[in-house]
Structure formats: structure tokens, C-alpha cells
Design a protein around this motif. Structure first.
Motif, mmCIF file in Angstrom:
data_model
loop_
_atom_site.group_PDB
_atom_site.id
_atom_site.type_symbol
_atom_site.label_atom_id
_atom_site.label_comp_id
_atom_site.label_asym_id
_atom_site.label_seq_id
_atom_site.Cartn_x
_atom_site.Cartn_y
_atom_site.Cartn_z
ATOM 1 N N LYS A 169 -9.285 -6.212 22.798
ATOM 2 C CA LYS A 169 -7.974 -5.614 22.466
ATOM 3 C C LYS A 169 -7.458 -6.165 21.148
ATOM 4 N N PHE A 170 -7.596 -7.478 20.955
ATOM 5 C CA PHE A 170 -7.108 -8.081 19.715
ATOM 6 C C PHE A 170 -7.898 -7.571 18.522
ATOM 7 N N HIS A 171 -9.208 -7.387 18.728
ATOM 8 C CA HIS A 171 -10.038 -6.875 17.648
ATOM 9 C C HIS A 171 -9.620 -5.464 17.258
ATOM 10 N N ASP A 172 -9.326 -4.633 18.270
ATOM 11 C CA ASP A 172 -8.844 -3.280 17.972
ATOM 12 C C ASP A 172 -7.548 -3.346 17.174
ATOM 13 N N HIS A 173 -6.652 -4.238 17.596
ATOM 14 C CA HIS A 173 -5.346 -4.391 16.938
ATOM 15 C C HIS A 173 -5.528 -4.807 15.480
ATOM 16 N N SER A 174 -6.342 -5.850 15.236
ATOM 17 C CA SER A 174 -6.465 -6.318 13.850
ATOM 18 C C SER A 174 -7.262 -5.353 12.990
ATOM 19 N N LEU A 175 -8.219 -4.648 13.589
ATOM 20 C CA LEU A 175 -8.991 -3.692 12.797
ATOM 21 C C LEU A 175 -8.119 -2.519 12.372
ATOM 22 N N THR A 176 -7.176 -2.100 13.247
ATOM 23 C CA THR A 176 -6.243 -1.034 12.850
ATOM 24 C C THR A 176 -5.438 -1.473 11.640
ATOM 25 N N ILE A 177 -4.885 -2.687 11.721
ATOM 26 C CA ILE A 177 -4.096 -3.187 10.593
ATOM 27 C C ILE A 177 -4.946 -3.222 9.332
ATOM 28 N N LEU A 178 -6.181 -3.704 9.480
ATOM 29 C CA LEU A 178 -7.061 -3.803 8.316
ATOM 30 C C LEU A 178 -7.344 -2.440 7.701
ATOM 31 N N PHE A 179 -7.551 -1.418 8.550
ATOM 32 C CA PHE A 179 -7.810 -0.084 8.016
ATOM 33 C C PHE A 179 -6.620 0.436 7.241
ATOM 34 N N PHE A 180 -5.408 0.208 7.779
ATOM 35 C CA PHE A 180 -4.213 0.647 7.056
ATOM 36 C C PHE A 180 -4.132 -0.015 5.693
ATOM 37 N N ILE A 181 -4.349 -1.349 5.691
ATOM 38 C CA ILE A 181 -4.231 -2.085 4.434
ATOM 39 C C ILE A 181 -5.301 -1.605 3.451
ATOM 40 N N SER A 182 -6.527 -1.407 3.937
ATOM 41 C CA SER A 182 -7.599 -0.976 3.031
ATOM 42 C C SER A 182 -7.315 0.398 2.458
ATOM 43 N N ALA A 183 -6.795 1.303 3.293
ATOM 44 C CA ALA A 183 -6.479 2.647 2.789
ATOM 45 C C ALA A 183 -5.396 2.562 1.722
ATOM 46 N N LEU A 184 -4.393 1.713 1.973
ATOM 47 C CA LEU A 184 -3.319 1.560 0.992
ATOM 48 C C LEU A 184 -3.858 1.011 -0.320
ATOM 49 N N ILE A 185 -4.718 -0.006 -0.237
ATOM 50 C CA ILE A 185 -5.266 -0.623 -1.450
ATOM 51 C C ILE A 185 -6.114 0.388 -2.207
ATOM 52 N N LEU A 186 -6.904 1.170 -1.467
ATOM 53 C CA LEU A 186 -7.743 2.177 -2.126
ATOM 54 C C LEU A 186 -6.880 3.180 -2.885
ATOM 55 N N TYR A 187 -5.795 3.600 -2.236
ATOM 56 C CA TYR A 187 -4.886 4.548 -2.873
ATOM 57 C C TYR A 187 -4.278 3.951 -4.137
ATOM 58 N N ILE A 188 -3.773 2.707 -4.016
ATOM 59 C CA ILE A 188 -3.141 2.061 -5.170
ATOM 60 C C ILE A 188 -4.151 1.918 -6.309
ATOM 61 N N LEU A 189 -5.377 1.519 -5.938
ATOM 62 C CA LEU A 189 -6.427 1.324 -6.952
ATOM 63 C C LEU A 189 -6.685 2.622 -7.724
ATOM 64 N N MET A 190 -6.835 3.734 -6.953
ATOM 65 C CA MET A 190 -7.103 5.019 -7.612
ATOM 66 C C MET A 190 -5.939 5.408 -8.495
ATOM 67 N N MET A 191 -4.710 5.254 -7.983
ATOM 68 C CA MET A 191 -3.547 5.694 -8.744
ATOM 69 C C MET A 191 -3.392 4.902 -10.028
ATOM 70 N N THR A 192 -3.612 3.587 -9.968
ATOM 71 C CA THR A 192 -3.407 2.794 -11.182
ATOM 72 C C THR A 192 -4.536 3.005 -12.177
ATOM 73 N N SER A 193 -5.769 3.204 -11.706
ATOM 74 C CA SER A 193 -6.851 3.334 -12.685
ATOM 75 C C SER A 193 -6.891 4.727 -13.296
#
Lengths: 227, 170
Positions: free
Chosen positions: A22-46
Motif C-alpha cells: 500500500k505504501f509503495h502504491d502511495h509513493s509511486l503515485t506521488i512520484l508519477f505526479f512529480i515526474s509528469a510535472l517536471i517533464l511538462y516544466i522541462l518541455m515548456m522551458t526548453s
């Protein structure tokens, strides 16, 4: 045991492993959100055509991107600490088993009964497998434990570092020479569960597996009498 | 006493400050080339420190004189010449796409292919046979044993097997 090419966890067979999944599911969800956000920011700035080399700071955005990660970290830390303390719970165990790692096999000692007994657990070589046996996982003498009972495992080693692992129960404990490491677990799922030595210990480190049978108490009693 | 003697021996000039040297017309130190202004061509530097052409021909000199007058009297070609004196390339020329991506992708795929060929050769000529437990019959027996043991019954292999109909769930 794991399937061929299995990438995810094995199904939980102990309550602790359920919490870990359960904890792994919880932290992996958070990680996916953060990674998607970072990917978006990276594309937008470059890919942006806007350039202003004179922006030095901005209090508002810096406040936001400090407070939100702090909040996320708290959301990760709380369940993590909860599981950590759950693992160290002192519950009086029903049975104590000593696991001793050697190069390159395990021995299991039962000292609770009036008669002390010991099992030596060597891997079955590939040439000696019977039909349908699992390569590199089968052993000649499996350890049996009773179902639904709190089992205390004391793990040590006679020679070099080993590690006693049962991934379906979320157990991985180092076998350190001269030290007893304790783990308590219980399983309400009967069956056969496998693990492999998880600390490099020499030439046959990959060839000293752990095979544990979780059986009903009556069957366990009749088994241990015969040891 | 001895210190006085030493200073006189070295000479007063060794201890003069750089500001007093400069005031008397001596250059303090040779300026490094990278500290001097230069012409940078970058899309986020619209006005570089120097013009592109610094030594003008006589025709360009004349054009520069004409530039000091009203700009309406400049022809289109003269305006373009003035631009080329000030700048090397236009924004359109700077942002033009190149074919570099084709070289990069082609080179990458080539080396991946070469790696694949090396692995293929190693697999055929160097590596030994795989264990007998990979044969289809053995894998079938193993899978049947895993299903009988109800391995991973919640989300794993046993949850995909229909135990009543004795077949995989659709």
C-alpha cells in the motif's frame, strides 16, 4: 514466487507486506505526479521563445515551491514511519526459530521443544530436479512454520555475511556472523514461499535459496515430532 | 636599519602603487582578450557589444555618412548593406533548421544495430546451451504446479486462471 519476467511485487502473504505494498502504491503515485510535472516544466522551458536574463528572484513562486514539496514530504514520511514502528512491534511470539547461514546453505534450528532439532537446507542442483520443479529455488529440506502464528526468527551466520529473504512476506534480514538479528512475522496464507540469499557470500551466493512451507498447526506438530 | 638598506637596494619603483603608475601613463596590465567587447551572435542578445564589420571600406564609410541623414532617403539595398555591416546573420538565418538530427539519429541507430550484431554473434558462437528447464514441457509442468499451489492468487498468475473451467480467464 515470482513469474517469469515479473517486475512488480509478489502478492503479500503477511500483514506487513500488505502495508508495504500500500505504501509503495502511495509513493509511486506521488512520484508519477512529480515526474509528469517536471517533464511538462522541462518541455515548456526548453521550447519557450521568451528570454529574460534579468529575472533574479520572486518571493511568491519561491514560497509556493518550498511549501508544496515540504507538504509532499510529510505525506510520504507519515506512512513510512508508521510501517517502521509496526515492524518493530514487540508481540510475544508463539515459536522461535534460529536461521544460520553458511557457505552455501541454510540451517534452521528449533529449540523450543524438549528435543532440539536442526534442518540443513541445500539447493537442489538443476540436474536433480523432478518434473516441474523450480530451477534455483528448490531445496532438499524445506523449513515449515505454522499458519496464523507469530514466529520469531533469529538470524545469524557461521562464516560470512548472508541475508535471509522472503519477498512475499516482505522480509529481508542480514545474517551477520557474531550477531543475532530478530524478525517477527506471521502468515495467514498457507503455501510454499521462496526466497534467495541477498548478500554476496562467495561463489554459490546465487545457489542457496530459502523455501518455506506455511502449514496448519496440526500438520506442523506432526512434522516437527518427526525431526 | 637593515630594512632601509634592502628597500634602497631593490629600488623605489617596486613599491609604487598601480594608481600612481597609471597616472604617469604606464599601462597596469595587458587586458585579456576575453574581457574586451566582442560580437556575439545569439538569439537572446539582440544588440551585441560590437558591430560585425569593424574595418569599413571607403564605400561603407560613405554609406555610414549617408546614414547620419534622414533614413527615408536610403534605398532598400543600402539599408540591407547597413544591416550586414552591423550584423552577420538575420534572425531567420540564425533560426534556420539544420540536418544535424538526421546524422544523430542515423548514427545512434547504426551503433545500436552494430551492438545487436555483436550480441547475436556472441549468443551463437560463445554462449552455451540454456538449462533444460526452459523447454516447453517443463514450463507447462511448472505453470501447472504454480496454479496448483495458488501462487500470487490476488493479482498474479493464479488470479488469471479459472479453476472451475480449467482455462485462462478471458
Amino acid at each position: 514466487m515470482a513469474n517469469h519476467l515479473q517486475f512488480n511485487f509478489q502478492d503479500a502473504t503477511s500483514p506487513l507486506m500488505q502495508e508495504l505494498v500500500k505504501f509503495h502504491d502511495h509513493s509511486l503515485t506521488i512520484l508519477f505526479f512529480i515526474s509528469a510535472l517536471i517533464l511538462y516544466i522541462l518541455m515548456m522551458t526548453s521550447l519557450s521563445k521568451l528570454t529574460n536574463k534579468n529575472i533574479l528572484d520572486s518571493q511568491e513562486i519561491e514560497m509556493v515551491w518550498t511549501v508544496i514539496p515540504a507538504f509532499i514530504l510529510i505525506m510520504l514520511a507519515l506512512p513510512s514511519i508508521q510501517i517502521l514502528y509496526l515492524m518493530d512491534e514487540i508481540a510475544s511470539p508463539d515459536i522461535t526459530i534460529k536461521t544460520v547461514g553458511h557457505q552455501w546453505y541454510w540451517t534452521y534450528e528449533f529449540s523450543d521443544l524438549s528435543k532440539e532439532s536442526e534442518i540443513e537446507s541445500y539447493m537442489l542442483p538443476t540436474a536433480d530436479l523432478q518434473n516441474g520443479d523450480f530451477r534455483l529455488l528448490e531445496v532438499d529440506n524445506r523449513i515449515s512454520v505454522p499458519m496464523d502464528s507469530k514466529i520469531r526468527m533469529l538470524i545469524t551466520s557461521e562464516d560470512v555475511l548472508h541475508a535471509w529473504t522472503l519477498p512475499s512476506m516482505g522480509i529481508k534480514v542480514d545474517a551477520v556472523p557474531g550477531r543475532l538479528n530478530q524478525v517477527t512475522f506471521s502468515s495467514s496464507l498457507p503455501g510454499l514461499f521462496f526466497g534467495q540469499c541477498s548478500e554476496i557470500c562467495g561463489a554459490n551466493h546465487s545457489f542457496m535459496p530459502i523455501a518455506m512451507e506455511v502449514i496448519p498447526l496440526k500438520t506442523f506438530e506432526s512434522w516437527i515430532i518427526k525431526l | 636599519m637593515l630594512a632601509c638598506r634592502a628597500i634602497h637596494a631593490v629600488g623605489r619603483r617596486a613599491f609604487a602603487s598601480s594608481s600612481s603608475l597609471l597616472a604617469h601613463g604606464h599601462v597596469v596590465s595587458k587586458p585579456e582578450p576575453w574581457t574586451l567587447p566582442s560580437y556575439y551572435e545569439q538569439t537572446d542578445i539582440p544588440l551585441p557589444e560590437l558591430p560585425y564589420v569593424t574595418e569599413l571600406t571607403s564605400a561603407q564609410h560613405a554609406l555610414k555618412e549617408k546614414e547620419k541623414g534622414p533614413w527615408g532617403s536610403l534605398t532598400k539595398e543600402e539599408k540591407i548593406d547597413l544591416y550586414r555591416i552591423k550584423f552577420h546573420r538575420t534572425y531567420a538565418e540564425m533560426n534556420k533548421p539544420t540536418s544535424e538530427w538526421k546524422t544523430v539519429i542515423g548514427g545512434t541507430l547504426f551503433f545500436i544495430g552494430a551492438t545487436g550484431l555483436i550480441y547475436l554473434w556472441t549468443r551463437i558462437y560463445v554462449m552455451g546451451p540454456i538449462p533444460h528447464t526452459f523447454s516447453e514441457e517443463w514450463v507447462a509442468m511448472q505453470t501447472q504446479r504454480m496454479l496448483d499451489m495458488h501462487v500470487n492468487p490476488i493479482t498474479g498468475i493464479s488470479s488469471h486462471w479459472d479453476y472451475e473451467k480449467k482455462e485462462w480467464k478471458k
